[in-house]
Design an enzyme around this catalytic site. Structure first.
Site, mmCIF file in Angstrom:
data_model
loop_
_atom_site.group_PDB
_atom_site.id
_atom_site.type_symbol
_atom_site.label_atom_id
_atom_site.label_comp_id
_atom_site.label_asym_id
_atom_site.label_seq_id
_atom_site.Cartn_x
_atom_site.Cartn_y
_atom_site.Cartn_z
ATOM 1 C CE LYS A 116 -4.186 -1.919 1.785
ATOM 2 N NZ LYS A 116 -4.779 -2.320 3.223
ATOM 3 C CE LYS A 225 -7.613 -10.220 -3.663
ATOM 4 N NZ LYS A 225 -8.244 -10.194 -2.296
ATOM 5 C CE LYS A 228 -14.337 -4.088 -1.248
ATOM 6 N NZ LYS A 228 -13.874 -3.746 0.106
#
Ligand code: ADP
Ligand code: TRP
Length: 360
Positions: A116, A225, A228
């Site tokens: 992140k 996968k 979002k």
């Protein structure tokens, strides 16, 4: 005779958007399946959402969305405690206290932080092992010559998650594979606290074992996968038209040329989704058709879209009704916060004592 206390289960989903099929099969459906047998606590992680999605309007809307989707998917507020993380101020206080026993280094080495933080700085993932060294990463963070910054909340994300779990003294935590490192840190922090203060206070939580391989719901874009941030989601509240369109656009290949050919990843992914949502007969029909090369991907997709809709339609309809009922939503979270706060306050009171914050 007293019935033995049920084991405490806790899990949360960040309020960063609507829930998708990956969330449903990887989390929601499992939550529903255990709510009768455990002391279940499911919350909406709005404080965690602030680390990456701080827009107030969307945050507020997403808290409502996740709450309505929890309820629509079948989490029953009479069986499980459902609450909003920020409704429990004790969590924030204990986050401050636990941080005193957490190392900056161990937080910086966490995989999700590296990931992140790189995203926040606009850096791409390193290609060589050399670039991925901790020193290289630290140089990038500390010396980043950019106006972008990595907020400290992102660094201490695992502390906050550990507090969510420890403040409720939860012992079983159903989470996806990507969260296992955070759970490992939670155990480490619990052990460290217990040993530093010479107490046997926090239990060490473990992953909830549902048996069998963990589900990974793939996206429709060929690899990886559903997620979002991947922008490849089939949302539980997708309108049938939108959902059908997304499924019909799924990546495939040119089709099997010889009987019993191995499957390419995009096609295998479609079969994974079919296995989750269709009957064994339907799956067998398309597997046989693939094996003898008679398969038409268009037919497979049409079937898949309808089978997914059979799962999502009742949820979507309930979501809309639930979202229209503000009073009900408020009642659910008020009742949930009351229960969750009682336990959190008790834990925090003892933590303050243990740490020496006892006033005069
Ligand atoms: P996203 O990756 O879309 O941001 P989150 O990280 O908020 O989703 O995940 C919330 C929960 O849903 C977690 O328990 C996670 O393991 C589960 N989950 C998310 N995506 C998938 C997926 N594609 N397959 C299985 N489980 C998933
Ligand atoms: N970090 C989790 C996720 O991204 C969400 C979360 C926050 C959580 N606190 C938690 C999950 C405590 C389980 C227990 O999916």
């Amino acid at each position: 005779m007293d019935t033995p206390a049920k084991e405490i289960v806790l899990s949360g989903i960040r309020a960063t958007g609507n829930l998708h099929l990956g969330n449903y099969y990887g989390a929601l459906r499992k939550f529903v399946s255990i709510q009768n047998d455990y002391d279940c606590n499911f919350f909406i992680a709005d404080l965690h959402a602030l680390t990456t999605a701080p827009d107030p309007q969307s945050l507020h809307a997403n808290v409502r969305n996740v709450l309505a989707e929890y309820l629509a998917a079948g989490i029953d507020p009479e069986k499980a405690t459902i609450f909003i993380q920020s409704d429990i101020p004790e969590i924030s206080e204990m986050y401050l206290l636990l941080n005193m026993h957490v190392g900056v280094g161990e937080l910086m080495r966490t995989a999700s932080f590296k990931d992140k933080a790189r995203k926040a700085l606009g850096l791409t993932a390193p290609t060589s092992a050399q670039d991925d060294s901790d020193e290289a990463f630290e140089r990038q963070i500390i010396g980043a010559e950019t106006n972008k910054r990595v907020n400290a909340g992102l660094l201490t994300y695992p502390t906050l998650m550990a507090v969510d779990i420890l403040i409720q003294k939860a012992t079983k935590v159903p989470v996806g594979k990507d969260q296992l490192q955070h759970l490992e840190l939670t155990r480490r922090f619990a052990r460290r606290f217990n040993s530093f203060y010479g107490v046997d206070f926090f239990p060490e939580p473990t992953d909830f074992d549902f048996g069998g391989a963990p589900v990974k719901v793939p996206g429709l874009d060929g690899s990886g996968k559903m997620g979002k941030s991947e922008g490849n989601c089939l949302y539980l509240i997708d309108d049938p038209k939108v959902l059908r369109k997304k499924v019909m656009r799924a990546t495939t290949d040119e089709g099997p040329k010889e009987p019993n050919s191995p499957m390419s990843e995009p096609v295998a992914n479609l079969f994974t989704l079919l296995e989750l949502t269709s009957t064994p007969e339907v799956v067998k029909h398309f597997r046989d058709a693939y094996a003898d090369c008679s398969i038409r991907y268009g037919d497979l997709k049409k079937q898949l879209a309808e089978d997914i809709l059979a799962v999502t339609t009742p949820i979507r309809e309930r979501v809309n009704d639930i979202l229209a009922d503000d009073q009900y939503l408020r009642r659910v979270v008020r009742q949930g916060a009351e229960k969750a706060r009682a336990r959190a306050a008790e834990t925090l009171r003892e933590v303050r004592q243990i740490m020496g914050l006892r006033g005069i």
